[in-house]
Motif scaffolding. Structure first.
Motif, PDB file in Angstrom:
ATOM      1  N   ILE A 382       0.831  -1.208   0.000  1.00  0.00           N
ATOM      2  CA  ILE A 382       0.000   0.000   0.000  1.00  0.00           C
ATOM      3  C   ILE A 382       0.863   1.256   0.000  1.00  0.00           C
ATOM      4  CG2 ILE A 382      -1.703   1.313   1.323  1.00  0.00           C
ATOM      5  CD1 ILE A 382      -2.837  -1.348   2.312  1.00  0.00           C
ATOM      6  N   GLU A 383       1.926   1.262   0.806  1.00  0.00           N
ATOM      7  CA  GLU A 383       2.810   2.432   0.868  1.00  0.00           C
ATOM      8  C   GLU A 383       3.386   2.756  -0.500  1.00  0.00           C
ATOM      9  OE1 GLU A 383       5.811   2.943   3.906  1.00  0.00           O
ATOM     10  OE2 GLU A 383       4.783   1.476   5.175  1.00  0.00           O
ATOM     11  N   GLU A 384       3.777   1.734  -1.247  1.00  0.00           N
ATOM     12  CA  GLU A 384       4.441   1.935  -2.533  1.00  0.00           C
ATOM     13  C   GLU A 384       3.469   1.884  -3.708  1.00  0.00           C
ATOM     14  OE1 GLU A 384       7.443  -1.049  -2.665  1.00  0.00           O
ATOM     15  OE2 GLU A 384       8.636  -0.158  -1.032  1.00  0.00           O
ATOM     16  N   SER A 385       2.148   1.744  -3.392  1.00  0.00           N
ATOM     17  CA  SER A 385       1.117   1.663  -4.444  1.00  0.00           C
ATOM     18  C   SER A 385       1.455   0.575  -5.453  1.00  0.00           C
ATOM     19  CB  SER A 385       0.965   3.015  -5.154  1.00  0.00           C
ATOM     20  OG  SER A 385       0.574   4.009  -4.243  1.00  0.00           O
ATOM     21  N   GLY A 386       1.852  -0.579  -4.935  1.00  0.00           N
ATOM     22  CA  GLY A 386       2.209  -1.702  -5.801  1.00  0.00           C
ATOM     23  C   GLY A 386       1.004  -2.315  -6.488  1.00  0.00           C
ATOM     24  N   ASP A 387       1.257  -3.230  -7.388  1.00  0.00           N
ATOM     25  CA  ASP A 387       0.191  -3.870  -8.166  1.00  0.00           C
ATOM     26  C   ASP A 387      -0.547  -4.906  -7.320  1.00  0.00           C
ATOM     27  OD1 ASP A 387       0.873  -2.396 -10.386  1.00  0.00           O
ATOM     28  OD2 ASP A 387       2.268  -3.910 -11.146  1.00  0.00           O
ATOM     29  N   VAL A 388      -1.861  -4.902  -7.475  1.00  0.00           N
ATOM     30  CA  VAL A 388      -2.715  -5.891  -6.824  1.00  0.00           C
ATOM     31  C   VAL A 388      -3.447  -6.649  -7.911  1.00  0.00           C
ATOM     32  CG1 VAL A 388      -4.623  -6.279  -5.225  1.00  0.00           C
ATOM     33  CG2 VAL A 388      -3.016  -4.418  -4.805  1.00  0.00           C
ATOM     34  N   SER A 389      -3.436  -7.962  -7.837  1.00  0.00           N
ATOM     35  CA  SER A 389      -4.075  -8.790  -8.851  1.00  0.00           C
ATOM     36  C   SER A 389      -5.581  -8.536  -8.885  1.00  0.00           C
ATOM     37  CB  SER A 389      -3.801 -10.269  -8.582  1.00  0.00           C
ATOM     38  OG  SER A 389      -4.563 -11.075  -9.461  1.00  0.00           O
ATOM     39  N   SER A 390      -6.134  -8.421 -10.084  1.00  0.00           N
ATOM     40  CA  SER A 390      -7.578  -8.215 -10.241  1.00  0.00           C
ATOM     41  C   SER A 390      -8.361  -9.482  -9.922  1.00  0.00           C
ATOM     42  CB  SER A 390      -7.883  -7.773 -11.680  1.00  0.00           C
ATOM     43  OG  SER A 390      -7.425  -8.749 -12.611  1.00  0.00           O
ATOM     44  N   GLU A 391      -7.663 -10.602  -9.764  1.00  0.00           N
ATOM     45  CA  GLU A 391      -8.333 -11.878  -9.488  1.00  0.00           C
ATOM     46  C   GLU A 391      -8.533 -12.129  -7.992  1.00  0.00           C
ATOM     47  OE1 GLU A 391      -6.045 -14.911 -11.311  1.00  0.00           O
ATOM     48  OE2 GLU A 391      -6.363 -14.182 -13.366  1.00  0.00           O
ATOM     49  N   GLU A 392      -8.021 -11.230  -7.146  1.00  0.00           N
ATOM     50  CA  GLU A 392      -8.111 -11.455  -5.699  1.00  0.00           C
ATOM     51  C   GLU A 392      -9.555 -11.546  -5.227  1.00  0.00           C
ATOM     52  OE1 GLU A 392      -5.858 -12.236  -3.593  1.00  0.00           O
ATOM     53  OE2 GLU A 392      -4.151 -12.004  -4.939  1.00  0.00           O
ATOM     54  N   ILE A 393     -10.411 -10.661  -5.734  1.00  0.00           N
ATOM     55  CA  ILE A 393     -11.807 -10.666  -5.296  1.00  0.00           C
ATOM     56  C   ILE A 393     -12.505 -11.951  -5.718  1.00  0.00           C
ATOM     57  CG2 ILE A 393     -12.518  -9.390  -7.352  1.00  0.00           C
ATOM     58  CD1 ILE A 393     -14.117  -9.253  -3.854  1.00  0.00           C
ATOM     59  N   ALA A 394     -12.157 -12.475  -6.894  1.00  0.00           N
ATOM     60  CA  ALA A 394     -12.768 -13.725  -7.359  1.00  0.00           C
ATOM     61  C   ALA A 394     -12.331 -14.903  -6.496  1.00  0.00           C
ATOM     62  CB  ALA A 394     -12.397 -13.974  -8.821  1.00  0.00           C
ATOM     63  N   LYS A 395     -11.110 -14.836  -5.966  1.00  0.00           N
ATOM     64  CA  LYS A 395     -10.579 -15.926  -5.133  1.00  0.00           C
ATOM     65  C   LYS A 395     -11.079 -15.862  -3.693  1.00  0.00           C
ATOM     66  CE  LYS A 395      -6.190 -15.120  -5.970  1.00  0.00           C
ATOM     67  NZ  LYS A 395      -4.716 -15.280  -5.942  1.00  0.00           N
ATOM     68  N   LEU A 396     -11.695 -14.740  -3.316  1.00  0.00           N
ATOM     69  CA  LEU A 396     -12.124 -14.552  -1.928  1.00  0.00           C
ATOM     70  C   LEU A 396     -13.180 -15.586  -1.530  1.00  0.00           C
ATOM     71  CD1 LEU A 396     -12.000 -12.755   0.637  1.00  0.00           C
ATOM     72  CD2 LEU A 396     -13.857 -11.403  -0.366  1.00  0.00           C
ATOM     73  N   LYS A 397     -12.902 -16.332  -0.465  1.00  0.00           N
ATOM     74  CA  LYS A 397     -13.835 -17.330   0.058  1.00  0.00           C
ATOM     75  C   LYS A 397     -14.226 -16.933   1.472  1.00  0.00           C
ATOM     76  CE  LYS A 397     -11.940 -21.109  -2.723  1.00  0.00           C
ATOM     77  NZ  LYS A 397     -11.307 -22.453  -2.703  1.00  0.00           N
ATOM     78  N   MET A 398     -15.475 -16.489   1.608  1.00  0.00           N
ATOM     79  CA  MET A 398     -15.929 -15.988   2.898  1.00  0.00           C
ATOM     80  C   MET A 398     -15.953 -17.064   3.986  1.00  0.00           C
ATOM     81  SD  MET A 398     -16.429 -12.793   2.659  1.00  0.00           S
ATOM     82  CE  MET A 398     -16.788 -11.455   1.533  1.00  0.00           C
ATOM     83  N   LEU A 399     -15.948 -18.324   3.589  1.00  0.00           N
ATOM     84  CA  LEU A 399     -16.011 -19.405   4.573  1.00  0.00           C
ATOM     85  C   LEU A 399     -14.629 -19.862   5.007  1.00  0.00           C
ATOM     86  CD1 LEU A 399     -18.871 -21.537   2.974  1.00  0.00           C
ATOM     87  CD2 LEU A 399     -19.059 -19.741   4.698  1.00  0.00           C
ATOM     88  N   GLY A 400     -13.589 -19.195   4.523  1.00  0.00           N
ATOM     89  CA  GLY A 400     -12.235 -19.571   4.893  1.00  0.00           C
ATOM     90  C   GLY A 400     -11.985 -19.429   6.377  1.00  0.00           C
TER      91      GLY A 400
END
Length: 681
Positions: A382-400
């Protein structure tokens, strides 16, 4: 007992005096007084759920009672002034006798001797104080006196003189801290043009220059200026000079850096809204939503990165709340990036925990070690405004394993649906997870499947409020998984409905709310368990209570504005449900507490319900009879012409009175005699 004795010392008498026989009682009561005054300030903070407001308001009202602002020392003086001087003074003398000789006394002993001196009427002398004159300049008509200690022992006076400078300094610091806390939590109202904040800023800057020892307990000289900086930044950023902005930002960063990488259950679960790191975390998204100079923006990003990866979850929650409330409005691109980074953090922790579980027990790293590693990584990202994969939200599993403990933070980050698909996807995953947790058998649920009760309620509140923010068609579709559970999980659904009602009280969405309410009402009408209302199981009442807008949050009768134009929908629901005493009681409570504008026409609806069943059984609840009696009295005695001029209404009231008389109501018996008397003229 101490509270009653403080409020009514004359009635307490010797029993009240006996409370003074224990030194610890007097000390604890003083601590109670301080704690309650703090609770008044911090009640209903911005992290509180809406249903907690009822309990917070009750505690706030209780703590604000006059006798709660007094203590046992006050009671001791009042007892002596009220004819119980002898038993009180006997106890004081006994305490003095038990103390060691003066040369062997500790500071605590001397402080206790001072307290005994304050409550001993024999050592107090009256001193007249001046009262303000009247508005027209006349002298006051009364005199006022205060009781001041006289003849303080030499060693006690020496102790007071030595501590006077430090006490004065403490009072000044506490004044700044109290102002900052009350301002941040909006407990004080500032008039337009009020420049108090400028004086407080100068005081905070002077105090912050002094050295602070790195002890375990935050000294007031550390807390006060940093809490003040947060309050000033939130409300007066545009009024600050560039140097003042830089100074305030540095104070907030320092607040967040303290303890940011500590570990342990106590640190992770700590609750302390008096710690300046909490308002500092909330203010970081506000600052990033402003137009910042080139030198301040990276500092603010660093502060938000620390807040969102802090070792204490409450700090993370405050930062997430700031992002959800402020940053999405002012900089949606940055808000989406921050949310994506936090989703990546959740996914990484969950993945590493799963891998850790596969290892031998002695080789496992544990939650805090893994979380610390991921926090450092995401903080730098976050400090360096690095790249975040656009697939992270798709991989999110609320039951984890970890995700379910982070759902409330993720939902706080995306409170406004807007037109973005990103927030909607997170909430869609959340409500599916919520339904899954509700469907788990509570008796056989494994430890790995559990969600803390407080966490679950927060998720229910967030998702219910979100449903109201969506367009009507989208809101109905969003609620479909919950609507399908009316037959199976009616108690959980009831909580969801209550939170929708709480949200409508704040948002006032009108027709959109009533579309959602009607959807739950229609599902209730066809619920299979309605045929089992005669059983002793109390859980069946929960959804009926919720749909009829109960339980009432107050004992006072009031009108709820969203009912305007829609009260008939509630009447129609009451007629559509089975004629049962549980249904009738909830409908009557609705009319009595908040449906006053439905009267007197609702008497026709009530008669329709009573006429479909056994009147004695329907009116078997004393609460139902009491409320009906009170509502009828208002019209039979106060507005009889209104009832008698409409034949249908007159007939309905008579039938209702007959049913109440049959159920044993003496008040209805008297009303019926008066009501059948023809109108004069």
């Amino acid at each position: 007992m101490a509270s009653a004795a403080t409020e009514h010392p004359k009635h307490a008498g010797k029993t009240g005096a006996s409370l003074l026989s224990c030194r610890e009682f007097v000390t604890l009561d003083k601590e109670r007084l301080i704690a309650e005054q703090q609770a008044i300030v911090l009640s209903s903070s911005f992290l509180s759920r809406s249903d907690q407001k009822v309990y917070d308001d009750e505690r706030k009202a209780s703590n604000a009672l006059p006798h709660r602002k007094a203590e046992l020392e006050t009671m001791a003086i009042n007892l002596q002034l009220g004819g119980f001087a002898e038993p009180v003074q006997k106890i004081i003398d006994e305490h003095k006798r038990k103390l060691p000789e003066v040369s062997k006394q500790t500071v605590a002993d001397r402080q206790w001797r001072l307290a005994l001196h304050r409550i001993d009427l024999r050592g107090l002398a009256p001193k007249e104080i001046e009262l303000e004159g009247t508005a027209n300049g006349e002298a006051p008509s009364k005199q006022a006196f205060i009781l001041e200690p006289q003849g303080i022992e030499e060693d006690i006076q020496e102790m007071l003189d030595e501590g006077a400078p430090a006490q004065q300094r403490f009072n000044e610091d506490m004044g700044l801290f109290n102002w900052a806390v009350q301002k941040f939590h909006r407990k004080v109202v500032e008039e337009s043009g009020d420049k108090t904040w400028e004086k407080m800023l100068a005081r905070a800057k002077a105090l912050a220059e002094e050295k602070v020892e790195d002890d375990e307990q935050l000294p007031l000289s550390f807390q006060a200026p940093r809490y003040a900086a947060a309050a000033i930044v939130r409300d007066h950023w545009d009024d600050l000079t560039p140097d003042d902005r830089k100074w305030c930002l540095e104070m907030l960063i320092e607040s967040l850096q303290r303890g940011m990488d500590e570990s342990g259950d106590y640190v992770f679960m700590a609750k302390n809204m008096l710690d300046p790191s909490r308002p500092a975390a909330f203010c970081m998204p506000i600052i990033l939503g402003k137009v910042l100079s080139a030198d301040l923006k990276p500092v603010a990003m660093k502060g938000l990165a620390i807040a969102l990866t802090h070792s204490t979850k409450e700090v993370i929650a405050c930062a997430a709340q700031g992002v959800g409330v402020h940053l999405w409005q002012n900089d949606p691109g940055l808000a989406e990036y921050i949310t994506s980074a936090m989703v990546q953090r959740t996914n990484d922790i969950d993945r590493l925990l799963k891998e850790d579980d596969k290892l031998d027990y002695v080789k496992r790293r544990g939650f805090f070690s893994i979380t610390s590693e991921v926090n450092v990584k995401v903080r730098k990202l976050i400090e360096e405004s690095g790249d975040v994969s656009s697939e992270e939200i798709a991989k999110l599993k609320m039951l984890g394993r970890h995700t379910r403990y982070d759902v409330d933070v993720l939902l706080a980050l995306v409170q406004d649906p807007g037109e973005e698909s990103f927030p909607r996807l997170i909430y869609a995953k959340s409500i599916d997870a919520l339904v899954h947790w509700w469907n788990l058998d509570k008796r056989t649920r494994r430890e790995s499947e559990r969600v803390p009760h407080e966490q679950l309620l927060t998720i229910v509140e967030r998702t219910a409020s979100y449903a109201l923010l969506l367009p009507t068609a989208d809101g109905l579709k969003f609620c479909e998984p919950v609507l399908e559970l009316v037959d199976k999980n009616f108690q959980d659904v009831a909580k969801f409905v209550q939170y929708i009602i709480n949200a409508e009280d704040q948002l006032r969405t009108g027709a959109h709310f009533w579309a959602l309410w009607q959807a739950f009402a229609d599902q209730l009408k066809s619920a299979k368990w309605l045929t089992k209302l005669d059983s002793d199981y109390p859980g069946y009442d929960s959804l009926i209570t919720a749909v009829f807008f109960g339980p009432a949050a107050t004992s006072k009768r009031f009108h709820w504005p969203p009912l305007d134009g829609h009260a008939k929908d509630v009447d129609e629901l009451a007629l559509a449900l089975p004629a049962h005493h549980r249904v009738l009681d909830e409908y009557v409570m609705f009319l009595y507490c908040m449906g006053e504008k439905s009267l007197p026409d609702a008497f026709v609806t009530l008669t329709g319900i009573v006429g479909r069943g056994d009147a004695k059984l329907l009116l078997s609840q004393s609460n139902t009879v009491f409320c009906l009696d009170r509502m009828l009295q208002q019209y039979v005695y106060g507005l009889p012409r209104m009832l008698k001029e409409k034949p249908a209404l007159r007939e309905a009231v008579l039938k209702l009175l007959d049913a109440l008389v049959e159920a044993g109501s003496s008040a209805a018996y008297r009303m019926r005699d008066d009501f059948v008397t023809p109108l004069a003229g």
